[in-house]
Design a protein around this motif. Sequence first.
Motif, short mmCIF file in Angstrom:
data_model
loop_
_atom_site.label_atom_id
_atom_site.label_comp_id
_atom_site.label_asym_id
_atom_site.label_seq_id
_atom_site.Cartn_x
_atom_site.Cartn_y
_atom_site.Cartn_z
N THR A 262 0.84 -1.19 0.00
CA THR A 262 0.00 0.00 0.00
C THR A 262 0.88 1.25 0.00
O THR A 262 2.07 1.20 0.36
CB THR A 262 -0.90 0.02 1.24
OG1 THR A 262 -0.08 0.12 2.42
CG2 THR A 262 -1.76 -1.24 1.31
N VAL A 263 0.29 2.36 -0.39
CA VAL A 263 1.03 3.62 -0.40
C VAL A 263 1.51 3.96 1.02
O VAL A 263 2.63 4.44 1.21
CB VAL A 263 0.15 4.75 -0.97
CG1 VAL A 263 0.83 6.10 -0.81
CG2 VAL A 263 -0.15 4.50 -2.44
N ARG A 264 0.66 3.71 2.00
CA ARG A 264 1.06 4.00 3.38
C ARG A 264 2.27 3.18 3.78
O ARG A 264 3.21 3.71 4.39
CB ARG A 264 -0.11 3.71 4.32
CG ARG A 264 0.20 3.98 5.78
CD ARG A 264 -1.01 3.73 6.66
NE ARG A 264 -2.11 4.62 6.31
CZ ARG A 264 -3.29 4.60 6.92
NH1 ARG A 264 -3.53 3.72 7.89
NH2 ARG A 264 -4.24 5.44 6.54
N ALA A 265 2.29 1.90 3.42
CA ALA A 265 3.44 1.05 3.77
C ALA A 265 4.70 1.53 3.08
O ALA A 265 5.79 1.56 3.68
CB ALA A 265 3.14 -0.40 3.39
N ARG A 266 4.58 1.93 1.82
CA ARG A 266 5.75 2.41 1.10
C ARG A 266 6.26 3.71 1.70
O ARG A 266 7.48 3.92 1.80
CB ARG A 266 5.42 2.58 -0.38
CG ARG A 266 5.35 1.26 -1.13
CD ARG A 266 5.04 1.46 -2.60
NE ARG A 266 3.61 1.57 -2.84
CZ ARG A 266 3.08 1.91 -3.99
NH1 ARG A 266 3.86 2.23 -5.02
NH2 ARG A 266 1.77 1.96 -4.15
N LEU A 267 5.36 4.59 2.10
CA LEU A 267 5.78 5.84 2.72
C LEU A 267 6.48 5.59 4.06
O LEU A 267 7.44 6.28 4.41
CB LEU A 267 4.58 6.76 2.92
CG LEU A 267 4.03 7.43 1.65
CD1 LEU A 267 2.75 8.19 1.97
CD2 LEU A 267 5.08 8.37 1.05
N VAL A 268 5.99 4.60 4.81
CA VAL A 268 6.63 4.26 6.08
C VAL A 268 8.06 3.78 5.85
O VAL A 268 9.00 4.22 6.53
CB VAL A 268 5.81 3.18 6.83
CG1 VAL A 268 6.61 2.61 8.00
CG2 VAL A 268 4.50 3.78 7.34
N HIS A 269 8.25 2.90 4.89
CA HIS A 269 9.60 2.39 4.61
C HIS A 269 10.50 3.49 4.05
O HIS A 269 11.70 3.53 4.36
CB HIS A 269 9.53 1.22 3.63
CG HIS A 269 9.06 -0.06 4.26
ND1 HIS A 269 7.73 -0.37 4.40
CD2 HIS A 269 9.75 -1.09 4.82
CE1 HIS A 269 7.61 -1.55 4.99
NE2 HIS A 269 8.82 -2.01 5.26
N LEU A 270 9.94 4.38 3.26
CA LEU A 270 10.72 5.51 2.78
C LEU A 270 11.12 6.42 3.94
O LEU A 270 12.26 6.91 4.00
CB LEU A 270 9.93 6.30 1.74
CG LEU A 270 10.62 7.52 1.13
CD1 LEU A 270 11.94 7.13 0.47
CD2 LEU A 270 9.70 8.20 0.12
N GLY A 271 10.21 6.63 4.89
CA GLY A 271 10.53 7.42 6.07
C GLY A 271 11.64 6.79 6.90
O GLY A 271 12.53 7.49 7.42
N VAL A 272 11.61 5.47 7.03
CA VAL A 272 12.67 4.77 7.76
C VAL A 272 14.01 4.94 7.05
O VAL A 272 15.05 5.15 7.69
CB VAL A 272 12.32 3.28 7.92
CG1 VAL A 272 13.49 2.51 8.52
CG2 VAL A 272 11.08 3.11 8.78
N ALA A 273 13.99 4.87 5.71
CA ALA A 273 15.23 5.07 4.95
C ALA A 273 15.78 6.47 5.16
O ALA A 273 17.00 6.66 5.32
CB ALA A 273 14.96 4.81 3.47
N ILE A 274 14.91 7.46 5.16
CA ILE A 274 15.35 8.85 5.39
C ILE A 274 15.98 8.98 6.77
O ILE A 274 17.05 9.59 6.92
CB ILE A 274 14.16 9.82 5.23
CG1 ILE A 274 13.67 9.82 3.78
CG2 ILE A 274 14.54 11.22 5.68
CD1 ILE A 274 12.39 10.60 3.57
N ALA A 275 15.32 8.41 7.78
CA ALA A 275 15.85 8.49 9.14
C ALA A 275 17.18 7.76 9.27
O ALA A 275 18.11 8.24 9.91
CB ALA A 275 14.83 7.91 10.12
N ALA A 276 17.28 6.59 8.63
CA ALA A 276 18.53 5.81 8.71
C ALA A 276 19.68 6.55 8.04
O ALA A 276 20.79 6.59 8.58
CB ALA A 276 18.32 4.45 8.04
N HIS A 277 19.42 7.16 6.88
CA HIS A 277 20.47 7.94 6.22
C HIS A 277 20.93 9.09 7.11
O HIS A 277 22.13 9.39 7.20
CB HIS A 277 19.96 8.50 4.89
CG HIS A 277 20.26 7.61 3.72
ND1 HIS A 277 19.28 6.90 3.07
CD2 HIS A 277 21.42 7.32 3.10
CE1 HIS A 277 19.83 6.20 2.09
NE2 HIS A 277 21.12 6.43 2.08
N ALA A 278 19.97 9.74 7.76
CA ALA A 278 20.31 10.86 8.64
C ALA A 278 21.16 10.41 9.82
O ALA A 278 22.16 11.05 10.16
CB ALA A 278 19.03 11.55 9.12
#
Length: 277
Positions: free
Chosen positions: A192-208
Amino acid sequence: MDHHTRDPGHDAGSSLQWLLPALVLLAVAGAYLLLVRRARRRNPAQGWSRWRTGWFLAGTVLLAVALLPPVAPFAHEDFRGHMAQHMLIGMYAPLALVLAAPVTLLLRTLPAARGRQLTAVLHSPPARLIAHPAVALVLSTGSLAVLYFTPLHNATMGNPAAHWLLHAHFLLSGCLFAHVIAGPDPAPSRPTVRARLVHLGVAIAAHAVISQLMYGGFWVDIHAPISQIQAGAEIMYYGGDIAELLLAVALVATWRPESRQAATSRPAATRDMTAPA
């Protein structure tokens, strides 16, 4: 006496070192253009999007910038160059290549029997596992912690074969994550779009977090001057943010809510074998 005379043999070897990736990239771009021509001939009414062709060529250009002089030699000598190269190979080029929908193009040009075989592979249990957002996230983003907080980075810098394997990992894992989040190609089970956004948010946080730890010198195992490591961390921080913002935009642009609503009215088995145009 001139002590800085260049060795012709060394220059020839360096030229050959960059010639192979240049030829490979040209061959890949040529193969894509050949498939585009074939798809347009097979179905002139449907044709093929010029935007997708442009995205693929843009992705190959980004790879060429990363793998050829002057960026590639700079990446071997300076950690800032390495990080810029990593951003191009692992984040920017994959997004462009994925938006080109190469699997869809291949399915449109293959004979029906071969197309069914490829579809079966794409829907196999191993493909489903690899295409899971969590797996793609670990391979693309989680591997950065292993690379920079262990001796792995220093080992690959001194081994050309390992260095090229690292490039391949960056590219393939980056393409996988971009495909899972915003890829227009068919997928065995689209989250789902929500699941993809969650994983993208985790990637952003991990990169930071990884870039900030690197900037502060915590747990970092990189043989480079501190100033280079800090500059490389800044490139990862800001360059990663821009790339992930582009990925979010691509997710919105490729989202088709009407296709999801139609899919809910079909049996599960039929939904699994449906490939978007």
